[in-house]
Write a protein that holds these residues in place. Structure first.
Motif, short mmCIF file in Angstrom:
data_model
loop_
_atom_site.label_atom_id
_atom_site.label_comp_id
_atom_site.label_asym_id
_atom_site.label_seq_id
_atom_site.Cartn_x
_atom_site.Cartn_y
_atom_site.Cartn_z
N SER A 649 0.85 -1.19 0.00
CA SER A 649 0.00 0.00 0.00
C SER A 649 0.88 1.24 0.00
O SER A 649 2.06 1.19 0.38
CB SER A 649 -0.91 0.01 1.23
OG SER A 649 -0.14 0.07 2.41
N ASP A 653 -2.27 5.55 2.72
CA ASP A 653 -3.34 4.56 2.91
C ASP A 653 -3.00 3.57 4.01
O ASP A 653 -3.89 3.08 4.71
CB ASP A 653 -3.61 3.81 1.61
CG ASP A 653 -4.35 4.65 0.58
OD1 ASP A 653 -4.88 5.72 0.98
OD2 ASP A 653 -4.41 4.25 -0.59
N GLN A 654 -1.71 3.26 4.18
CA GLN A 654 -1.33 2.31 5.22
C GLN A 654 -1.71 2.82 6.60
O GLN A 654 -2.14 2.05 7.47
CB GLN A 654 0.18 2.04 5.16
CG GLN A 654 0.64 0.95 6.11
CD GLN A 654 -0.06 -0.38 5.87
OE1 GLN A 654 -0.09 -0.88 4.75
NE2 GLN A 654 -0.65 -0.95 6.92
N TYR A 657 -5.38 2.08 6.93
CA TYR A 657 -5.65 0.66 7.15
C TYR A 657 -5.32 0.25 8.59
O TYR A 657 -5.98 -0.62 9.17
CB TYR A 657 -4.83 -0.20 6.18
CG TYR A 657 -5.12 0.06 4.72
CD1 TYR A 657 -6.38 0.49 4.31
CD2 TYR A 657 -4.14 -0.11 3.74
CE1 TYR A 657 -6.63 0.74 2.97
CE2 TYR A 657 -4.40 0.13 2.40
CZ TYR A 657 -5.64 0.56 2.03
OH TYR A 657 -5.90 0.80 0.71
N LYS A 664 -8.64 -2.47 5.86
CA LYS A 664 -7.44 -3.30 5.85
C LYS A 664 -7.74 -4.68 5.26
O LYS A 664 -6.96 -5.22 4.47
CB LYS A 664 -6.89 -3.44 7.26
CG LYS A 664 -5.59 -4.25 7.34
CD LYS A 664 -5.06 -4.32 8.77
CE LYS A 664 -3.76 -5.09 8.82
NZ LYS A 664 -3.22 -5.17 10.21
N PHE A 667 -8.02 -4.40 1.51
CA PHE A 667 -6.74 -4.27 0.83
C PHE A 667 -5.98 -5.59 0.82
O PHE A 667 -5.30 -5.92 -0.17
CB PHE A 667 -5.87 -3.18 1.47
CG PHE A 667 -4.59 -2.95 0.72
CD1 PHE A 667 -4.59 -2.26 -0.48
CD2 PHE A 667 -3.39 -3.47 1.19
CE1 PHE A 667 -3.43 -2.07 -1.20
CE2 PHE A 667 -2.21 -3.28 0.48
CZ PHE A 667 -2.22 -2.57 -0.72
#
Length: 696
Positions: A649, A653-654, A657, A664, A667
């Motif tokens: 990612s 975005d991480q 998540y 999460k 993804f």
């Protein structure tokens, strides 16, 4: 038996009653007349209502109801084909003799088949039959052969189910279980066939399909919408959808069950509703004292669907029976739920280079509180900015399977990669050509760009792929796209409204989507029928010749040329297409790619072979084992191979998540999907080679 069961269930949502301005029941003939009149007044290329048109209506209607020629016999089809030449007179004179005869024959044959299959399936089938089932026989069903055909077709379906009931790792027939398997399979096929035959006898549904055939006979993308279908059509253009979070359908025993619970919805958050739970009742509105008691079968499914369509409230109660046999009542509230299948997604591909990847499922649009559009183009810009912040050196835009959507979003999204200039041109039914431009100077991304397309890339996807190809801003990779380059506008069919603005239409009349324009590339050519041709072929197999595209429609529009010259300035930086084509050919002939394409071609060869199938279980089992070996071989290729690139990612975005377990989870599923996508990593290899060339 290749019944269009899921398609049938989808079309069970019937149209509302047709009412005149005075509130009296309107006739199908008036509805047909007004539908034809409305299309002819707006269509980009209105056609004559002649014998050829009548034949086209007939062909579409047969394809909707009996595309595999399982219901109507040869003499029925010949009779109806002859009557279809009178459809123009039926429309003009306000009678529906053709449709009435079509409906009569469908009902007659369905009832005959229903009686036969009930009798045939009342006793066990012969598991050691010497007979064969030839799919080609479906083109030759007559009064003397239909029973033989249906006996073989039902037996084939039962044998298929019996084989499927064996454990996946089973190498031998479980002979001790065959009696039980046969009985269970017979019941399942009986329910499926009964549901199918019941559904195609629905009078309102047949009227809806006739109206659809009337519209599509002008061109494949002009369409009739019932009120509920119109609502669904516009919902598909948006990712902001309010839902209770449950899906339902029929199980093997014809009971209505939960088939899905959408993560993040009130149904999911209740932690009391699960896939497979039996639905016993629904109460629409928490203050409502009456329950809708759920019936089994298609009729119960239809009743439940219609009840949901009519309900405008935000709260329901659902009563279910779980796997333990316990009855539970749960209150649900409708809310906006994130649906991963509808949203743009991005990832980093980390290896010797840092490559960005963006997947766009469709060209959706949303409206914010101040009614400004915040659709996929805006989301695309955000994704690119996040990926650029992590230092990507190249970008792959995946438009595979993207069937289009908002034309405005396609233009806006193209502007992300194009500095300034025309994006496409449209031509209306008066021959007027209008050039649509990206009016915003500047771009967000100007680095190496690959665009992935396939046969499912259509309409707005083809606009974007074509403009990036013409401006030489991207290398297009994949197989030829679908080939739809027309635009549609939805109009109400309420005759009182007509074209007068400011009047609320009566939705019970339905709606029509009319093809009002042809789209042209900035180079003056149209993607219509021919599609966008990739610069580098990726994913091309023997299967491609079987894929459905615009060119397969008999009445696909052939656009006239435009004389207007469109001025645009292509990039002055040459793209290394020839060098990357040579690399792609070499890459495809090695390692996992070579095995992948050879396996697909073998499967395609077996699939396309037309041959009779033996109807004894032992032969059926042996054949299925051969097919399973091929499928297992294919699946083994895509079980997360060891790629030189890893999926990750982006940094922003991480952080999201880490705080949101639902996102999460989505993804992580997305990562698994990407790691099994061999064609994507073939494109990653091409981008890697491109970047290495730049860095030399």
């Amino acid at each position: 038996m290749r019944l269009k069961f899921l398609f049938t269930i989808t079309l069970l949502i019937t149209i509302g009653s047709f009412y005149s301005a005075a509130g009296e029941l309107d006739s199908l003939s008036k509805s047909v007349q007004f539908l034809v009149k409305r299309i002819q007044s707006k269509h980009v290329k209105p056609r004559a209502i002649d014998e050829a048109y009548g034949n086209q209506v007939h062909d579409y209607l047969i394809s909707f109801i009996d595309s595999d020629n399982e219901i109507l016999r040869v003499d029925d089809l010949t009779y109806l084909k002859g009557l279809s030449s009178k459809i123009p007179d039926n429309i003009k004179n306000g009678n529906q003799f053709y449709f009435n005869e079509f409906q009569r024959l469908v009902n007659l044959r369905s009832k005959e088949i229903s009686v036969f299959q009930e009798r045939f399936l009342s006793t066990p089938i012969n598991l050691n039959s010497t007979k064969q089932f030839d799919f080609n026989q479906q083109q030759k069903i007559t009064e003397s052969t239909y029973k033989t055909f249906w006996e073989a077709s039902l037996s084939y379906s039962i044998l298929s189910e019996m084989v499927a009931m064996h454990p996946k790792d089973s190498k031998l027939l479980l002979k001790d279980s065959l009696v039980q398997f046969e009985k269970k399979a017979r019941l399942k096929i009986q329910n499926r066939t009964t549901n199918y035959l019941e559904s195609i006898q629905n009078a309102e549904r047949l009227k809806e399909l006739y109206l659809l055939a009337i519209a599509m006979s002008f061109d494949p993308h002009s369409s009739y919408f019932s009120p509920s279908q119109k609502k669904g059509f516009f919902e598909e253009l948006s990712v902001q959808k309010e839902k209770f979070g449950i899906s339902y359908g029929l199980d093997e025993e014809n009971r209505i069950i939960l088939t899905d619970v959408l993560p993040g919805s009130s149904a999911w958050l209740s932690n009391e509703l699960f896939t497979g739970d039996f639905i016993l009742g629904i109460k629409f509105g928490l203050k409502n004292s009456s329950w809708l008691e759920i019936k089994n079968g298609v009729s119960g499914l239809k009743e439940l669907s219609e009840a949901f369509e009519k309900f405008d409230g935000r709260e329901i109660s659902i009563r279910i029976k779980d796997e333990n046999g316990d009855e539970i009542q749960v209150d649900l509230e409708k809310g906006v739920v994130y649906n991963d299948n509808d949203n743009i997604k991005n990832a980093l591909m980390l290896g010797s280079q840092k490559i960005g990847y963006i997947s766009l499922p469709d060209f959706y649009t949303n409206y914010s509180a101040d009614m400004t559009e915040q659709g996929c183009a805006n989301d695309m810009a955000k994704c690119i900015l996040k990926l650029k912040k992590d230092g990507i050196q190249g970008l792959i835009l995946d438009l595979r399977g993207n069937g289009g959507g908002s034309l405005y979003e396609a233009i806006s999204l193209s502007g992300i990669f194009v500095d300034y200039g025309p994006i496409l041109a449209t031509q209306d039914n008066l021959g007027v050509v209008k050039v649509l431009k990206d009016i915003n100077r500047g771009f967000i991304y100007d680095g190496p760009l690959l665009v992935l397309i396939d046969e499912g890339s259509a309409s707005a996807s083809e606009i974007v792929a074509a403009v990036l190809q013409d401006y030489q801003k991207a290398i297009i990779v994949g197989v030829p796209s679908f080939g739809k380059a027309t635009s549609q506008q939805v109009w109400p069919l309420d005759p009182v409204v007509g074209e007068i603005g400011g009047i609320q239409e009566n939705p019970n009349f339905g709606y029509v989507s009319i093809t009002e324009g042809v789209l042209y590339r900035v180079n003056g050519q149209s993607n219509q029928v021919v599609g966008v041709k990739p610069d580098i072929e990726v994913g091309m197999t023997a299967f491609d010749s079987t894929q459905h595209r615009e060119r397969n429609y008999k009445n696909a529009l052939i656009p006239p040329p435009i004389e207007k010259k469109i001025s645009f300035v292509a990039s002055s930086n040459p793209l290394p297409v020839a060098e990357l084509v040579a690399f792609s050919v070499k890459q495809r002939a090695t390692g996992i790619y070579d095995s992948y394409y050879k396996t697909l071609d073998t499967i395609s060869s077996n699939y396309n072979q037309s041959k009779a199938t033996k109807l004894d279980l032992a032969s059926f089992w042996n054949e299925s084992q051969k097919n399973n070996q091929l499928r297992t071989r294919f699946k083994s290729l895509s079980v997360e191979p060891k790629w030189p690139y890893t999926v990750s990612s982006n940094s922003f975005d991480q952080m999201v998540y880490d705080k949101n377990p639902i996102l999460k989870m989505y993804f992580e599923d997305f990562t698994k999907h990407l790691n099994s996508d061999i064609e994507l990593f073939e494109a990653v290899g091409i981008m890697d080679e491109w970047l290495q060339t730049i860095n030399k």
